[in-house]
Design a protein around this motif. Structure first.
Motif, PDB file in Angstrom:
ATOM      1  N   SER A 131       0.829  -1.202   0.000  1.00  9.86           N
ATOM      2  CA  SER A 131       0.000   0.000   0.000  1.00  9.86           C
ATOM      3  C   SER A 131       0.864   1.252   0.000  1.00  9.86           C
ATOM      4  CB  SER A 131      -0.914   0.018   1.227  1.00  9.86           C
ATOM      5  OG  SER A 131      -0.153   0.274   2.405  1.00  9.86           O
ATOM      6  N   CYS A 165       0.569   3.744   2.022  1.00 11.51           N
ATOM      7  CA  CYS A 165       0.909   4.092   3.401  1.00 11.51           C
ATOM      8  C   CYS A 165       2.070   3.234   3.913  1.00 11.51           C
ATOM      9  CB  CYS A 165      -0.315   3.911   4.285  1.00 11.51           C
ATOM     10  SG  CYS A 165      -0.223   4.794   5.856  1.00 11.51           S
ATOM     11  N   ALA A 166       2.057   1.939   3.577  1.00 12.43           N
ATOM     12  CA  ALA A 166       3.141   1.057   4.021  1.00 12.43           C
ATOM     13  C   ALA A 166       4.461   1.435   3.367  1.00 12.43           C
ATOM     14  CB  ALA A 166       2.787  -0.393   3.717  1.00 12.43           C
ATOM     15  N   ASN A 167       4.419   1.818   2.098  1.00 11.25           N
ATOM     16  CA  ASN A 167       5.631   2.265   1.418  1.00 11.25           C
ATOM     17  C   ASN A 167       6.212   3.499   2.083  1.00 11.25           C
ATOM     18  OD1 ASN A 167       6.672   0.976  -1.210  1.00 11.25           O
ATOM     19  ND2 ASN A 167       4.446   0.829  -1.467  1.00 11.25           N
ATOM     20  N   LEU A 181       2.674   4.369  10.806  1.00  7.09           N
ATOM     21  CA  LEU A 181       1.597   4.510   9.825  1.00  7.09           C
ATOM     22  C   LEU A 181       0.900   5.861   9.975  1.00  7.09           C
ATOM     23  CD1 LEU A 181       0.164   0.889   9.909  1.00  7.09           C
ATOM     24  CD2 LEU A 181       1.447   1.956   8.054  1.00  7.09           C
ATOM     25  N   GLN A 182       0.784   6.352  11.215  1.00  7.01           N
ATOM     26  CA  GLN A 182       0.161   7.663  11.411  1.00  7.01           C
ATOM     27  C   GLN A 182       1.029   8.769  10.825  1.00  7.01           C
ATOM     28  OE1 GLN A 182      -3.013   8.370  12.805  1.00  7.01           O
ATOM     29  NE2 GLN A 182      -2.466  10.272  11.736  1.00  7.01           N
ATOM     30  N   GLN A 186       0.683   8.627   7.099  1.00  9.35           N
ATOM     31  CA  GLN A 186      -0.588   9.206   6.644  1.00  9.35           C
ATOM     32  C   GLN A 186      -0.554  10.724   6.725  1.00  9.35           C
ATOM     33  OE1 GLN A 186      -4.099   7.359   8.281  1.00  9.35           O
ATOM     34  NE2 GLN A 186      -5.333   9.218   8.014  1.00  9.35           N
ATOM     35  N   ARG A 201      -7.161   6.594  -0.539  1.00  9.20           N
ATOM     36  CA  ARG A 201      -6.420   5.681  -1.409  1.00  9.20           C
ATOM     37  C   ARG A 201      -5.108   5.195  -0.800  1.00  9.20           C
ATOM     38  NH1 ARG A 201      -6.101   6.796  -7.604  1.00  9.20           N
ATOM     39  NH2 ARG A 201      -5.751   4.547  -7.393  1.00  9.20           N
ATOM     40  N   LEU A 202      -4.815   5.632   0.405  1.00 11.83           N
ATOM     41  CA  LEU A 202      -3.523   5.278   0.998  1.00 11.83           C
ATOM     42  C   LEU A 202      -3.401   3.793   1.321  1.00 11.83           C
ATOM     43  CD1 LEU A 202      -2.894   8.314   3.377  1.00 11.83           C
ATOM     44  CD2 LEU A 202      -1.934   7.883   1.104  1.00 11.83           C
ATOM     45  N   SER A 203      -4.518   3.102   1.446  1.00 12.74           N
ATOM     46  CA  SER A 203      -4.470   1.663   1.737  1.00 12.74           C
ATOM     47  C   SER A 203      -4.404   0.827   0.461  1.00 12.74           C
ATOM     48  CB  SER A 203      -5.692   1.243   2.557  1.00 12.74           C
ATOM     49  OG  SER A 203      -6.889   1.501   1.832  1.00 12.74           O
ATOM     50  N   GLU A 204      -4.462   1.464  -0.703  1.00 12.43           N
ATOM     51  CA  GLU A 204      -4.421   0.740  -1.973  1.00 12.43           C
ATOM     52  C   GLU A 204      -2.979   0.444  -2.370  1.00 12.43           C
ATOM     53  OE1 GLU A 204      -6.553   2.711  -5.086  1.00 12.43           O
ATOM     54  OE2 GLU A 204      -8.208   3.277  -3.766  1.00 12.43           O
ATOM     55  N   PRO A 205      -2.769  -0.674  -3.097  1.00 10.98           N
ATOM     56  CA  PRO A 205      -1.416  -0.961  -3.580  1.00 10.98           C
ATOM     57  C   PRO A 205      -0.971   0.081  -4.597  1.00 10.98           C
ATOM     58  CG  PRO A 205      -2.987  -2.488  -4.547  1.00 10.98           C
ATOM     59  CD  PRO A 205      -3.731  -1.719  -3.491  1.00 10.98           C
TER      60      PRO A 205
END
Length: 254
Positions: free
Chosen positions: A105, A107-109, A126-127, A130, A142-146
């Motif tokens: 995602s 956010c993870a990147n 993660l906060q 974001q 869209r931050l949770s999308e790959p």
């Protein structure tokens, strides 16, 4: 009399060779706090090679001075030096796939750099990721999308967020608008302008397009065949180019 602050990045007499040929020769550069410096030149002039040396991605063949925040960066094997590179700098490439995991995602990147720097609490990372993404105009929904589902322009903005999440002192950008359409390019440049307006982060931007340099750079270096052949405040270079390569770049912009 006005005195410049001490440079945060400085390199003197840097040379680089690859494949038995000279790529860079006798390059000298200083970057000052919060400054935006553009490195311009035609394809093959050595722009990206110089950027990669400055960002610690490759080592110069020879160099008399190389300092980041006063620290001698020529001690390449020193873990203190390696950590300083990671903490003080961020890097944005032409192709987001070089720095981002497209299956993760957004956010993870973005949060990944924080883990690399030692943050262990996933919720905090993660906060912060974001918060940085939203400050740069990335849609929260869209931050949770790959990342693979994003357009080229969106991927580049995720790259900036990932490169900026740890509040680096220097952001390196290698032709970041290359391959983007005009709309995506404009949105990306807006993001860069926002980073500049926030202040605190110096930038070195490699581009072949002086129009981009003119929008955001304080100062411009012109390269040709591995040499820095011209250096000037951006407006001065645009109105009074002296070196033939600088003149050709200005004429190509008109």
């Amino acid at each position: 009399m006005f005195e410049l602050p001490s440079p945060i990045l400085e390199i003197t007499e840097a040379s680089y060779h690859a494949g038995g040929r000279m790529i860079l020769e006798n390059c000298n550069l200083k970057l000052y706090p919060s400054e935006v410096l553009a490195i311009v030149g035609c394809s093959g002039s050595g722009k990206t090679s110089l950027l990669n040396i400055l960002a610690g991605r490759v080592s110069p063949a020879s160099c008399t001075v190389f300092r980041l925040n006063g620290q001698d960066m020529l001690a390449g094997g020193d873990p203190v030096v390696a950590r300083l590179w990671r903490k003080a700098t961020g890097y944005v490439t032409q192709d987001a796939a070089e720095t981002l995991d497209l299956n993760m995602s957004a956010c993870a990147n973005i949060a990944r750099r924080l883990f690399e720097l030692g943050l262990t609490h996933a919720g905090d990372a993660l906060q912060r990721a974001q918060d940085r993404a939203e400050r740069l105009g990335l849609p929260a929904g869209r931050l949770s999308e790959p990342v693979r589902s994003f357009s080229g322009g969106m991927r580049q903005r995720v790259q900036i967020a990932a490169a900026m999440v740890h509040d680096p002192e220097i952001l390196f950008l290698d032709e970041p608008t290359s391959g983007l359409d005009s709309i995506a390019q404009a949105l990306f440049l807006e993001t860069l302008m926002q980073v500049r307006q926030e202040g605190g982060t110096a930038m070195i931007l490699v581009t072949h397009d002086l129009r981009i340099a003119r929008l955001i750079a304080d100062r411009v270096l012109v390269m040709d065949a591995g040499w820095i052949v011209a250096e000037a405040v951006t407006d001065r270079l645009m109105t009074e180019p002296v070196h033939p390569v600088a003149k050709a770049l200005v004429e190509a912009m008109i």
